[in-house]
Write a protein that holds these residues in place. Structure first.
Motif, PDB file in Angstrom:
ATOM      1  N   TYR A  80       0.828  -1.200   0.000  1.00 16.04           N
ATOM      2  CA  TYR A  80       0.000   0.000   0.000  1.00 16.04           C
ATOM      3  C   TYR A  80       0.865   1.254   0.000  1.00 16.04           C
ATOM      4  O   TYR A  80       2.011   1.245   0.444  1.00 16.04           O
ATOM      5  N   LEU A  81       0.269   2.332  -0.474  1.00  9.20           N
ATOM      6  CA  LEU A  81       0.897   3.646  -0.358  1.00  9.20           C
ATOM      7  C   LEU A  81      -0.183   4.631   0.083  1.00  9.20           C
ATOM      8  O   LEU A  81      -1.081   4.952  -0.701  1.00  9.20           O
ATOM      9  N   GLN A  82      -0.094   5.051   1.328  1.00  5.09           N
ATOM     10  CA  GLN A  82      -0.999   6.069   1.850  1.00  5.09           C
ATOM     11  C   GLN A  82      -0.397   7.433   1.550  1.00  5.09           C
ATOM     12  O   GLN A  82       0.722   7.726   1.971  1.00  5.09           O
ATOM     13  N   MET A  83      -1.140   8.238   0.818  1.00  5.14           N
ATOM     14  CA  MET A  83      -0.652   9.549   0.391  1.00  5.14           C
ATOM     15  C   MET A  83      -1.527  10.630   1.008  1.00  5.14           C
ATOM     16  O   MET A  83      -2.732  10.693   0.718  1.00  5.14           O
ATOM     17  N   ASN A  84      -0.945  11.448   1.849  1.00  2.00           N
ATOM     18  CA  ASN A  84      -1.655  12.545   2.502  1.00  2.00           C
ATOM     19  C   ASN A  84      -1.080  13.889   2.076  1.00  2.00           C
ATOM     20  O   ASN A  84       0.025  13.953   1.533  1.00  2.00           O
ATOM     21  N   SER A  85      -1.820  14.932   2.339  1.00  2.13           N
ATOM     22  CA  SER A  85      -1.373  16.297   2.013  1.00  2.13           C
ATOM     23  C   SER A  85      -0.870  16.374   0.575  1.00  2.13           C
ATOM     24  O   SER A  85       0.214  16.915   0.298  1.00  2.13           O
ATOM     25  N   LEU A  86      -1.650  15.853  -0.325  1.00  2.00           N
ATOM     26  CA  LEU A  86      -1.224  15.787  -1.730  1.00  2.00           C
ATOM     27  C   LEU A  86      -1.087  17.171  -2.343  1.00  2.00           C
ATOM     28  O   LEU A  86      -1.848  18.097  -2.022  1.00  2.00           O
ATOM     29  N   LYS A  87      -0.096  17.275  -3.227  1.00  2.45           N
ATOM     30  CA  LYS A  87       0.215  18.530  -3.905  1.00  2.45           C
ATOM     31  C   LYS A  87       0.095  18.325  -5.414  1.00  2.45           C
ATOM     32  O   LYS A  87       0.229  17.195  -5.901  1.00  2.45           O
ATOM     33  N   PRO A  88      -0.121  19.398  -6.157  1.00  4.44           N
ATOM     34  CA  PRO A  88      -0.185  19.254  -7.615  1.00  4.44           C
ATOM     35  C   PRO A  88       1.064  18.576  -8.197  1.00  4.44           C
ATOM     36  O   PRO A  88       0.948  17.829  -9.182  1.00  4.44           O
ATOM     37  N   GLU A  89       2.203  18.792  -7.601  1.00  9.38           N
ATOM     38  CA  GLU A  89       3.440  18.177  -8.111  1.00  9.38           C
ATOM     39  C   GLU A  89       3.518  16.675  -7.838  1.00  9.38           C
ATOM     40  O   GLU A  89       4.457  16.011  -8.304  1.00  9.38           O
ATOM     41  N   ASP A  90       2.561  16.130  -7.105  1.00 11.50           N
ATOM     42  CA  ASP A  90       2.475  14.677  -6.925  1.00 11.50           C
ATOM     43  C   ASP A  90       1.768  14.005  -8.098  1.00 11.50           C
ATOM     44  O   ASP A  90       1.712  12.774  -8.168  1.00 11.50           O
ATOM     45  N   THR A  91       1.233  14.802  -9.008  1.00 15.32           N
ATOM     46  CA  THR A  91       0.550  14.249 -10.174  1.00 15.32           C
ATOM     47  C   THR A  91       1.518  13.424 -11.015  1.00 15.32           C
ATOM     48  O   THR A  91       2.582  13.902 -11.417  1.00 15.32           O
ATOM     49  N   ALA A  92       1.153  12.170 -11.257  1.00 18.33           N
ATOM     50  CA  ALA A  92       2.021  11.253 -11.993  1.00 18.33           C
ATOM     51  C   ALA A  92       1.307   9.915 -12.139  1.00 18.33           C
ATOM     52  O   ALA A  92       0.260   9.682 -11.531  1.00 18.33           O
ATOM     53  N   VAL A  93       1.914   9.057 -12.943  1.00 21.43           N
ATOM     54  CA  VAL A  93       1.520   7.655 -12.948  1.00 21.43           C
ATOM     55  C   VAL A  93       2.376   6.952 -11.896  1.00 21.43           C
ATOM     56  O   VAL A  93       3.606   7.091 -11.897  1.00 21.43           O
ATOM     57  N   TYR A  94       1.713   6.227 -11.021  1.00 20.83           N
ATOM     58  CA  TYR A  94       2.393   5.536  -9.923  1.00 20.83           C
ATOM     59  C   TYR A  94       2.500   4.048 -10.251  1.00 20.83           C
ATOM     60  O   TYR A  94       1.499   3.411 -10.595  1.00 20.83           O
ATOM     61  N   TYR A  95       3.714   3.525 -10.118  1.00 21.06           N
ATOM     62  CA  TYR A  95       4.001   2.139 -10.464  1.00 21.06           C
ATOM     63  C   TYR A  95       4.452   1.355  -9.228  1.00 21.06           C
ATOM     64  O   TYR A  95       5.248   1.845  -8.418  1.00 21.06           O
ATOM     65  N   CYS A  96       4.005   0.143  -9.166  1.00 23.34           N
ATOM     66  CA  CYS A  96       4.427  -0.795  -8.142  1.00 23.34           C
ATOM     67  C   CYS A  96       5.588  -1.621  -8.693  1.00 23.34           C
ATOM     68  O   CYS A  96       5.576  -2.005  -9.863  1.00 23.34           O
ATOM     69  N   ASN A  97       6.581  -1.875  -7.854  1.00 21.54           N
ATOM     70  CA  ASN A  97       7.762  -2.634  -8.270  1.00 21.54           C
ATOM     71  C   ASN A  97       8.088  -3.694  -7.224  1.00 21.54           C
ATOM     72  O   ASN A  97       8.056  -3.419  -6.029  1.00 21.54           O
ATOM     73  N   ALA A  98       8.400  -4.890  -7.703  1.00 25.42           N
ATOM     74  CA  ALA A  98       8.858  -5.974  -6.839  1.00 25.42           C
ATOM     75  C   ALA A  98      10.285  -6.325  -7.215  1.00 25.42           C
ATOM     76  O   ALA A  98      10.600  -6.432  -8.406  1.00 25.42           O
ATOM     77  N   ASN A  99      11.138  -6.503  -6.230  1.00 24.93           N
ATOM     78  CA  ASN A  99      12.544  -6.772  -6.521  1.00 24.93           C
ATOM     79  C   ASN A  99      13.119  -7.812  -5.581  1.00 24.93           C
ATOM     80  O   ASN A  99      12.924  -7.762  -4.374  1.00 24.93           O
ATOM     81  N   TRP A 100      13.841  -8.773  -6.182  1.00 28.69           N
ATOM     82  CA  TRP A 100      14.606  -9.756  -5.409  1.00 28.69           C
ATOM     83  C   TRP A 100      15.864 -10.071  -6.182  1.00 28.69           C
ATOM     84  O   TRP A 100      15.815 -10.783  -7.186  1.00 28.69           O
ATOM     85  N   GLY A 101      16.954  -9.520  -5.770  1.00 31.50           N
ATOM     86  CA  GLY A 101      18.207  -9.691  -6.504  1.00 31.50           C
ATOM     87  C   GLY A 101      18.068  -9.113  -7.907  1.00 31.50           C
ATOM     88  O   GLY A 101      17.740  -7.940  -8.074  1.00 31.50           O
ATOM     89  N   ARG A 102      18.302  -9.949  -8.898  1.00 33.50           N
ATOM     90  CA  ARG A 102      18.206  -9.482 -10.285  1.00 33.50           C
ATOM     91  C   ARG A 102      16.792  -9.572 -10.839  1.00 33.50           C
ATOM     92  O   ARG A 102      16.530  -9.130 -11.955  1.00 33.50           O
ATOM     93  N   LEU A 103      15.903 -10.150 -10.086  1.00 37.79           N
ATOM     94  CA  LEU A 103      14.516 -10.268 -10.528  1.00 37.79           C
ATOM     95  C   LEU A 103      13.750  -9.003 -10.161  1.00 37.79           C
ATOM     96  O   LEU A 103      13.775  -8.571  -9.006  1.00 37.79           O
TER      97      LEU A 103
END
Length: 116
Positions: A80-103
């Motif tokens: 999860y990502l809880q985002m509070n006090s949002l600002k116009p500069e937070d506008t973007a596409v948000y991506y989730c990433n999973a990482n384990w070593g080189r994977l």
């Protein structure tokens, strides 16, 4: 088949809040560190928040420290990502990433727009 499915994005007014979710499947979720990245138009993708596999370590980009909180539920294979006090500069596409070593795996992204 590995899947990372983000949800929870949308349009919010400045000062508002949103909670993003990323549901994972097809891999051993509890073994992977998870992160949220974002990319605004014309800008490079940047790290927003990181959480270690067991949730004991978190890190945040300087621009979101004190406003955003990353968490995970390994029983639900979700981060999860809880985002509070949002600002116009937070506008973007948000991506989730999973990482384990080189994977590393990416979700398809969810749009967050902060505007009045």
């Amino acid at each position: 088949q590995v899947q990372l499915v983000e949800s929870g994005g949308g349009l919010v007014q400045p000062g508002g809040s949103l909670r993003l979710s990323c549901a994972a499947s097809g891999f051993s979720f509890s073994s992977y560190a998870m992160s949220w990245y974002r990319q605004a138009p014309g800008k490079e993708r940047e790290l927003v928040a990181f959480i270690s596999s067991l949730g004991r370590i978190t890190n945040y980009g300087d621009s979101v420290k004190g406003r955003f909180t990353i968490s995970r539920d390994n029983a639900k294979n979700t981060v999860y990502l809880q985002m509070n006090s949002l600002k116009p500069e937070d506008t973007a596409v948000y991506y989730c990433n999973a990482n384990w070593g080189r994977l590393t795996y990416w979700g398809q992204g969810t749009q967050v727009t902060v505007s009045s």
